[in-house]
Design a protein around this motif. Sequence first.
Motif, PDB file in Angstrom:
ATOM      1  N   ARG A  35      25.023  14.333  11.430  1.00  0.00           N
ATOM      2  CA  ARG A  35      23.996  13.763  12.666  1.00  0.00           C
ATOM      3  C   ARG A  35      24.965  13.503  13.684  1.00  0.00           C
ATOM      4  N   SER A  36      26.314  12.783  13.514  1.00  0.00           N
ATOM      5  CA  SER A  36      27.019  12.461  14.589  1.00  0.00           C
ATOM      6  C   SER A  36      27.385  13.370  15.495  1.00  0.00           C
ATOM      7  N   ALA A  37      27.379  14.459  15.081  1.00  0.00           N
ATOM      8  CA  ALA A  37      27.778  15.746  15.908  1.00  0.00           C
ATOM      9  C   ALA A  37      26.553  16.107  17.018  1.00  0.00           C
ATOM     10  N   VAL A  38      25.366  16.023  16.189  1.00  0.00           N
ATOM     11  CA  VAL A  38      24.159  16.316  16.990  1.00  0.00           C
ATOM     12  C   VAL A  38      23.951  15.181  18.058  1.00  0.00           C
ATOM     13  N   MET A  39      24.202  14.065  17.730  1.00  0.00           N
ATOM     14  CA  MET A  39      24.029  12.729  18.687  1.00  0.00           C
ATOM     15  C   MET A  39      25.083  12.982  19.776  1.00  0.00           C
ATOM     16  N   GLU A  40      26.291  13.517  19.372  1.00  0.00           N
ATOM     17  CA  GLU A  40      27.268  13.835  20.401  1.00  0.00           C
ATOM     18  C   GLU A  40      26.839  14.966  21.407  1.00  0.00           C
ATOM     19  N   ALA A  41      26.172  15.966  20.851  1.00  0.00           N
ATOM     20  CA  ALA A  41      25.503  16.851  21.558  1.00  0.00           C
ATOM     21  C   ALA A  41      24.669  16.538  22.739  1.00  0.00           C
ATOM     22  N   VAL A  42      23.790  15.739  22.134  1.00  0.00           N
ATOM     23  CA  VAL A  42      22.636  15.168  23.038  1.00  0.00           C
ATOM     24  C   VAL A  42      23.143  14.354  24.150  1.00  0.00           C
ATOM     25  N   ALA A  43      24.381  13.587  23.925  1.00  0.00           N
ATOM     26  CA  ALA A  43      24.684  12.673  24.838  1.00  0.00           C
ATOM     27  C   ALA A  43      25.576  13.337  25.755  1.00  0.00           C
ATOM     28  N   ALA A 101       9.719  16.935  11.790  1.00  0.00           N
ATOM     29  CA  ALA A 101      10.190  15.549  12.023  1.00  0.00           C
ATOM     30  C   ALA A 101      11.806  15.349  12.200  1.00  0.00           C
ATOM     31  N   ALA A 102      12.392  16.506  11.817  1.00  0.00           N
ATOM     32  CA  ALA A 102      13.967  16.740  12.112  1.00  0.00           C
ATOM     33  C   ALA A 102      14.372  16.500  13.328  1.00  0.00           C
ATOM     34  N   GLY A 103      13.554  16.976  14.475  1.00  0.00           N
ATOM     35  CA  GLY A 103      13.649  16.771  15.689  1.00  0.00           C
ATOM     36  C   GLY A 103      13.480  15.273  16.544  1.00  0.00           C
ATOM     37  N   LEU A 104      12.898  14.597  15.635  1.00  0.00           N
ATOM     38  CA  LEU A 104      12.296  13.472  16.383  1.00  0.00           C
ATOM     39  C   LEU A 104      13.615  12.512  16.964  1.00  0.00           C
ATOM     40  N   GLU A 105      14.699  12.229  16.155  1.00  0.00           N
ATOM     41  CA  GLU A 105      15.770  11.226  16.651  1.00  0.00           C
ATOM     42  C   GLU A 105      16.753  11.998  17.687  1.00  0.00           C
ATOM     43  N   ALA A 106      16.838  13.226  17.629  1.00  0.00           N
ATOM     44  CA  ALA A 106      17.545  13.999  18.438  1.00  0.00           C
ATOM     45  C   ALA A 106      16.754  13.766  20.100  1.00  0.00           C
ATOM     46  N   THR A 107      15.440  14.098  19.901  1.00  0.00           N
ATOM     47  CA  THR A 107      14.507  14.131  21.052  1.00  0.00           C
ATOM     48  C   THR A 107      14.637  12.880  21.844  1.00  0.00           C
ATOM     49  N   CYS A 108      14.540  11.689  21.013  1.00  0.00           N
ATOM     50  CA  CYS A 108      14.629  10.515  21.469  1.00  0.00           C
ATOM     51  C   CYS A 108      15.621   9.951  22.292  1.00  0.00           C
ATOM     52  N   ALA A 109      16.788  10.442  21.483  1.00  0.00           N
ATOM     53  CA  ALA A 109      18.189  10.116  21.928  1.00  0.00           C
ATOM     54  C   ALA A 109      18.492  10.871  23.498  1.00  0.00           C
ATOM     55  N   ALA A 110      17.849  11.979  23.511  1.00  0.00           N
ATOM     56  CA  ALA A 110      17.988  12.642  24.866  1.00  0.00           C
ATOM     57  C   ALA A 110      17.264  12.150  25.979  1.00  0.00           C
ATOM     58  N   LEU A 111      16.291  11.298  25.687  1.00  0.00           N
ATOM     59  CA  LEU A 111      15.591  10.368  26.985  1.00  0.00           C
ATOM     60  C   LEU A 111      16.508   9.551  27.596  1.00  0.00           C
ATOM     61  N   LEU A 112      17.065  10.133  28.740  1.00  0.00           N
ATOM     62  CA  LEU A 112      18.116   9.157  29.581  1.00  0.00           C
ATOM     63  C   LEU A 112      17.614   9.654  30.868  1.00  0.00           C
ATOM     64  N   PRO A 113      18.008   8.446  31.659  1.00  0.00           N
ATOM     65  CA  PRO A 113      17.584   8.356  33.277  1.00  0.00           C
ATOM     66  C   PRO A 113      17.785   9.771  33.944  1.00  0.00           C
ATOM     67  N   GLY A 114      16.747  10.315  34.469  1.00  0.00           N
ATOM     68  CA  GLY A 114      16.738  11.497  35.575  1.00  0.00           C
ATOM     69  C   GLY A 114      16.903  12.738  34.654  1.00  0.00           C
ATOM     70  N   ARG A 115      16.708  12.825  33.211  1.00  0.00           N
ATOM     71  CA  ARG A 115      16.711  14.104  32.479  1.00  0.00           C
ATOM     72  C   ARG A 115      15.552  14.573  32.525  1.00  0.00           C
TER      73      ARG A 115
END
Length: 393
Positions: free
Chosen positions: A82-90, A103-117
């Motif tokens: 999980r930590s590696a996936v979150m690092e990738a998204v960031a 549903a496995a994609g939900l957390e990563a999708t939400c973490a990807a919601l950053l300004p301007g993206r």
Amino acid sequence: MPIRTVTLLGATGSVGRSVRDVVAENPDRLAIATVVGGRDAAALAKVAIETGASFAALADEAGGTTLAEALAGTGIGNGAGRSAVMEAVARPADIVVSAITGAAGLEATCAALLPGRTIALANKESLVCAGEAVMARAAAVGARILPLDSEHNALFQVLGTEPLSAIRGMTLTASGGPFRGWSVERIAAARPEDALKHPNYAMGAKISVDSASLMNKGLELIEARFLFGLEPGALDVLVHPQQIVHGLVTFRDGSVSAGMAVPDMRVAAAHCLGVDGRLDAPASRFLDLVTTAPLSFERPDIGRFPALGLAIAALGEGGAMPAILNAANEVAVAAFLAGRLRFPGIAALVEAVCAAAPAGLAAPRDVEDALAIDHDSRQRAASLLSQAPFIVT
């Protein structure tokens, strides 16, 4: 025009392949910087090397050693869990393609919601499970969500700058799947290998089974509800075996506009990746109406495909019910693919889980809420699984 960088979640799946093709066709416009996969470490390493990615993350922590060994000496950073996936998204990216299944994609999708993206969304479950929360988060931070599913992408393009008040309704089309002409009795005896034979697309196992049951189209109706802000009654489905017309928008003045393209996921991928300046496509991807005619349309048969009816009911009920429906369906499809459940048992189990759910559960307020509902629903589904009809003995 500067090169736009892409983070690809679900890099080894069918959507991931389509995105990689489009990027490879446009090396002066696009570059893949980060790739994320599920369990196949060898496949992810291969994709990372071929695309020139700078970082690769595997969701399955157990595959971390295999991934690291495969990428040794390449200079490609990598990790697992999980930590590696979150690092990738960031990591920095102009576009994040969300194509993780389920549903496995939900957390990563939400973490990807950053300004301007820009988020090119192929993971419909993110909106099925937490549509209100995801869309509100995107609006709050200034992220743009573009639909990568061919049906929603067609509707998005047709809609253009028209206001919501101009729309009377939207129609999504479905191929009808491999069982479109089958009798109830024949469908009841369908095996996993039968359900995986989609007539127009080569896709992963889960989405292929959902297409065979028409649950996929029901999930897409729920997704459309949140993407476009329409009431449930304004959304409809038509079976269109040729899959040339992907979506129709009916305007309040009676005019109807259709989004049309060859049935190729690379068309929608190219629109999302080149949204600020259209990309060129090879001749094979252009539509020739003369050779594709005639086009036919029909109403879906809920009697033979009850999963679609269950999804429509969940859409109408709202609250947490779409998330409950999705979790139950994921458990049921996995059981069918494992040979534990007959095909009609998919809808039967989903119906039982939805019926057993606490009444009046509110829609998830955030990712944590959605994941808790998903977890509880999966446990309920697992408990009911051995009691469901059509169990394979």
